[in-house]
Structures are given as C-alpha cells and as structure tokens.
Design a protein around this motif. Sequence first.
Motif, PDB file in Angstrom:
ATOM      1  N   VAL A 130     -29.081 -59.122  -4.894  1.00  0.00           N
ATOM      2  CA  VAL A 130     -30.316 -58.179  -3.748  1.00  0.00           C
ATOM      3  C   VAL A 130     -30.369 -57.247  -3.619  1.00  0.00           C
ATOM      4  O   VAL A 130     -30.240 -55.692  -3.293  1.00  0.00           O
ATOM      5  N   ASP A 131     -32.488 -56.704  -4.090  1.00  0.00           N
ATOM      6  CA  ASP A 131     -32.511 -55.302  -4.123  1.00  0.00           C
ATOM      7  C   ASP A 131     -34.168 -54.742  -2.587  1.00  0.00           C
ATOM      8  O   ASP A 131     -34.198 -56.431  -1.884  1.00  0.00           O
ATOM      9  N   GLY A 132     -34.726 -54.248  -2.468  1.00  0.00           N
ATOM     10  CA  GLY A 132     -35.126 -54.495  -1.918  1.00  0.00           C
ATOM     11  C   GLY A 132     -36.778 -55.255  -2.591  1.00  0.00           C
ATOM     12  O   GLY A 132     -37.606 -55.663  -1.767  1.00  0.00           O
ATOM     13  N   ASN A 133     -37.349 -55.519  -3.410  1.00  0.00           N
ATOM     14  CA  ASN A 133     -38.137 -56.318  -3.635  1.00  0.00           C
ATOM     15  C   ASN A 133     -37.291 -58.296  -3.247  1.00  0.00           C
ATOM     16  O   ASN A 133     -38.384 -58.387  -2.737  1.00  0.00           O
ATOM     17  N   VAL A 134     -35.652 -58.440  -3.930  1.00  0.00           N
ATOM     18  CA  VAL A 134     -35.569 -59.623  -3.358  1.00  0.00           C
ATOM     19  C   VAL A 134     -35.987 -59.772  -1.332  1.00  0.00           C
ATOM     20  O   VAL A 134     -36.323 -60.679  -1.596  1.00  0.00           O
ATOM     21  N   GLU A 135     -35.407 -58.635  -1.029  1.00  0.00           N
ATOM     22  CA  GLU A 135     -35.901 -58.984   0.405  1.00  0.00           C
ATOM     23  C   GLU A 135     -36.617 -59.083   0.628  1.00  0.00           C
ATOM     24  O   GLU A 135     -37.282 -59.549   1.150  1.00  0.00           O
ATOM     25  N   ARG A 136     -37.868 -58.238  -0.024  1.00  0.00           N
ATOM     26  CA  ARG A 136     -39.157 -58.609   0.200  1.00  0.00           C
ATOM     27  C   ARG A 136     -40.174 -60.136   0.253  1.00  0.00           C
ATOM     28  O   ARG A 136     -40.497 -60.817   1.390  1.00  0.00           O
ATOM     29  N   VAL A 137     -39.490 -60.829  -1.074  1.00  0.00           N
ATOM     30  CA  VAL A 137     -39.944 -62.176  -1.003  1.00  0.00           C
ATOM     31  C   VAL A 137     -39.216 -62.592  -0.568  1.00  0.00           C
ATOM     32  O   VAL A 137     -39.990 -63.987   0.359  1.00  0.00           O
ATOM     33  N   MET A 138     -37.870 -62.624  -0.098  1.00  0.00           N
ATOM     34  CA  MET A 138     -37.435 -63.436   0.386  1.00  0.00           C
ATOM     35  C   MET A 138     -37.565 -63.350   2.320  1.00  0.00           C
ATOM     36  O   MET A 138     -37.620 -64.620   2.554  1.00  0.00           O
ATOM     37  N   SER A 139     -37.894 -61.887   2.797  1.00  0.00           N
ATOM     38  CA  SER A 139     -38.448 -61.496   4.016  1.00  0.00           C
ATOM     39  C   SER A 139     -40.041 -62.696   3.938  1.00  0.00           C
ATOM     40  O   SER A 139     -40.670 -62.661   5.443  1.00  0.00           O
ATOM     41  N   ARG A 140     -41.302 -63.243   2.845  1.00  0.00           N
ATOM     42  CA  ARG A 140     -41.678 -63.529   3.123  1.00  0.00           C
ATOM     43  C   ARG A 140     -42.489 -65.112   3.115  1.00  0.00           C
ATOM     44  O   ARG A 140     -42.505 -66.480   3.932  1.00  0.00           O
ATOM     45  N   LEU A 141     -40.810 -65.858   2.215  1.00  0.00           N
ATOM     46  CA  LEU A 141     -40.978 -67.455   1.960  1.00  0.00           C
ATOM     47  C   LEU A 141     -40.752 -67.486   2.865  1.00  0.00           C
ATOM     48  O   LEU A 141     -41.587 -68.484   3.371  1.00  0.00           O
ATOM     49  N   PHE A 142     -39.584 -66.929   3.917  1.00  0.00           N
ATOM     50  CA  PHE A 142     -39.090 -67.566   5.658  1.00  0.00           C
ATOM     51  C   PHE A 142     -39.604 -66.849   6.094  1.00  0.00           C
ATOM     52  O   PHE A 142     -39.282 -67.134   7.090  1.00  0.00           O
ATOM     53  N   ALA A 143     -39.873 -65.862   6.033  1.00  0.00           N
ATOM     54  CA  ALA A 143     -40.930 -65.468   7.365  1.00  0.00           C
ATOM     55  C   ALA A 143     -40.474 -64.872   8.961  1.00  0.00           C
ATOM     56  O   ALA A 143     -40.040 -65.275   9.291  1.00  0.00           O
ATOM     57  N   VAL A 144     -39.240 -63.970   7.481  1.00  0.00           N
ATOM     58  CA  VAL A 144     -38.220 -63.369   8.369  1.00  0.00           C
ATOM     59  C   VAL A 144     -38.551 -62.537  10.214  1.00  0.00           C
ATOM     60  O   VAL A 144     -39.194 -61.552   9.237  1.00  0.00           O
ATOM     61  N   GLU A 145     -38.717 -63.098  10.870  1.00  0.00           N
ATOM     62  CA  GLU A 145     -39.177 -61.751  11.678  1.00  0.00           C
ATOM     63  C   GLU A 145     -38.344 -61.273  12.335  1.00  0.00           C
ATOM     64  O   GLU A 145     -38.940 -59.588  12.777  1.00  0.00           O
ATOM     65  N   ALA A 146     -36.724 -60.877  12.344  1.00  0.00           N
ATOM     66  CA  ALA A 146     -36.099 -59.727  12.426  1.00  0.00           C
ATOM     67  C   ALA A 146     -36.263 -58.564  11.479  1.00  0.00           C
ATOM     68  O   ALA A 146     -37.180 -58.429  10.436  1.00  0.00           O
ATOM     69  N   GLU A 147     -36.437 -57.279  12.254  1.00  0.00           N
ATOM     70  CA  GLU A 147     -36.673 -56.007  11.051  1.00  0.00           C
ATOM     71  C   GLU A 147     -35.386 -55.657  10.653  1.00  0.00           C
ATOM     72  O   GLU A 147     -34.448 -55.950  10.582  1.00  0.00           O
ATOM     73  N   LEU A 148     -36.312 -54.644   9.283  1.00  0.00           N
ATOM     74  CA  LEU A 148     -35.445 -53.769   8.184  1.00  0.00           C
ATOM     75  C   LEU A 148     -34.700 -52.982   9.101  1.00  0.00           C
ATOM     76  O   LEU A 148     -35.653 -52.779   9.902  1.00  0.00           O
ATOM     77  N   PRO A 149     -33.907 -52.238   8.605  1.00  0.00           N
ATOM     78  CA  PRO A 149     -32.337 -52.736   7.901  1.00  0.00           C
ATOM     79  C   PRO A 149     -31.668 -53.770   8.893  1.00  0.00           C
ATOM     80  O   PRO A 149     -30.825 -54.304   7.755  1.00  0.00           O
ATOM     81  N   SER A 150     -31.798 -53.819  10.049  1.00  0.00           N
ATOM     82  CA  SER A 150     -30.987 -54.943  10.546  1.00  0.00           C
ATOM     83  C   SER A 150     -30.444 -56.266   9.410  1.00  0.00           C
ATOM     84  O   SER A 150     -29.667 -56.851   9.619  1.00  0.00           O
TER      85      SER A 150
END
Length: 343
Positions: free
Chosen positions: A145-165
């Motif tokens: 899990v790097d910044g790319n993976v975090e971004r892809v996952m946040s979009r695939l699942f439309a994660v509303e929580a903010e980074l970094p938490s």
Amino acid sequence: MTANEIKALRSALLDWYDASARTLPWRTEPGEATRTDPYRVWMSEIMLQQTTTVHAAPYFNAFTARWPTVSDLAAAEDADVMAAWAGLGYYARARNLLACARMVADEYDGVFPDTEEALLKLKGVGSYTAAAVAAIAFGRPANVVDGNVERVMSRLFAVEAELPSARPELKRLAGLFVSDHRPSDWPQGLMDLGARICRPKSPLCGECPLSFGCAAYKQGDPQSYPRKAKKAERPHRLGHAFVLRDGKGRVALVTRPDKGLLGGMLGLIGSEWGGAPDYAPPFEADWTEAGTINHVFTHFSLDLTAHVATGWVDDPALVWMEEGEALKSLPTVFRKALERALA
DNA sequence: TATGCGTGGAC
DNA sequence: TGTCCAAGCAT
C-alpha cells in the motif's frame, strides 16, 4: 463488494498490466518467471519513496553500475554514497541505505531476507517497502500500500474519511484484493494504474480498466478522492552562506551532522536558518555579497544569501574540494548558492 | 498520531 | 508567482 466483483477487478487490472506495463530499469516484464534481483528491487523501492520514476531512474542506473551487489555497496565509503545521492533528496534514505546494505552483508551473509517480517527490521524499510520487496522480489502475496494504492482504493470505494486518518481503512480495502495469483504483478499493476490512469489530477477514467466497478466514477467526481485534511502553512526562513575560495579552484565545505536536515551531507559554511538571523561571517575575510537564492523545502521556504571571499583558513573541520566536484556533491540548496557565488 | 525530512515537474 | 504532488520512514 462481493468476491466475484473483486475477482473481476483483479482480472481486469492484470490484463491491463499485461498490455501496458511501463518499462523501467528495475523491472522485469509482467509474468516473467525470472524475478529481479532483490538488491535491485530494494534499491529501487528506497529511491522511489516520495520520488518520481523519472527522477530516480538515473540514480538507480548509477548506483547499480557502481555497486552491482549489496556486498559492494556495504563496502563503499560513506562519503561516496552520500555524494552519489546528492540531488535526490531525503538524505536519511542514503544513510539508511548504507546501514541496511551492511546489515544484509553482516547478518544475512549478503543475501536479502525473503519475508516481510524480516525485511521490516532493516534500516529504512517500512511497511510499504517490506511488502513491496516481499511481493516483487520474492513473489509473496503481500498487501502493498503506497500513495497510488490509497488513491485507487479511495476512489473504487468512494471513501469519505480524510487522509491521513483513513489510511488503516484504505489498507484494509487493498487487502481484499491480495491473492496468491500473480502476487508480484498485482501491486506493480496497481501502482502503474495509479501513476498513469488513476492520477491525482485529471484521471483518465475513459481508459481505466476498473471504471466498471468504481464508486467515485459512478458518482462523477473521482478527482475529489482521496479526501484530504488541510495542510499547515509553510513558514519562511532566512540564512547566510559563506563561500571561501582558495584561489586555486577549490572551495571550503563542511560535513553536516548525521541527524536532521541534510544530515550527513556536505554543505556550505553558514548561519542557522531562522526568522532574522544575524549576518555573522565565520572568518575574517573580504566578504562580497553575491546574491540570494530561494529554496523550498517540504516544511519551510528559505532565502539564502551567498557571500564569497578568497582566502585560507587552517581548520581541520573544513573540506576543501574542487568547485566542479563540489557542485555535484552538494544538496541542491547549497548547489544553487554556490552557483550564485561563483557566477 | 503528528512532525520533520528534498527535489523538480506539472499546472 | 504559488500549490500540489511523487513507489514513505523514523521518531
């Protein structure tokens, strides 16, 4: 998301990767049986931390040509490694690179450990790098899990929580995709997708193999993910640098303390950097102000005024170096100040 | 968990 | 110009 949906997304990404993987100096072709040398995988992962592939590639080629094995690197002089890293930034990486190479040489007989757990104990190797080396070099199904993976996952699942938490949640989601099938290609494909398609700005959803299962795409605002907390303002600092020339083509440098900013690197003689530092020449000399350069670090911006004089001081702490070599061995902020002073 | 730690390119 | 950002780690 169901197991079948996960499987369909995995399959789509691996197909895309087979057709469009980037060619990079540290990479083997997708699906290739022969895995890349763990030393090269590790070296590339360290260099790529917070660093673009374009910036890292020439350094990777130079390092692996000069030190072809981890044992060669372990035997290198500290100063040579630090100088070779000059310009790449985050210099603690270079110190840890050398410390890690010596750990592998001394404790593992020059052979990289092949488990995530053992890799994690190496200097400069954190959770991302341990997982990446385990997966890419050793074919282990690690959750990379790097910044790319975090971004892809946040979009695939439309994660509303903010980074970094949101990081733990994004890592959990990424873990849903980890599998024994092509464990080396999966994270590389995911990171390629993040770098080229699922970009931070202007994502190319029309070309994305995963858009059929992407919640942010369905919403119509993929670029707004991942949500991010606001960043603190960047303070401004001032400083002075003193370029003492011997009149024979050499210049006086200092070796900076191992810890802290630009730790372990060569530097120019100078003041502390603060709000309004005193102009305090370190030696009696006929100092001439040569100009001021600006340099932006991650957490502050610096205006550094360069002063130049010709003379000699008998001080064992000084490193007298040919000006051309100094320009190549200094971190960028000092290289810019030295260029100004010599202009 | 928050902060310190580089650099250069894109826009 | 300023702002964001890139295959994070250590403390």
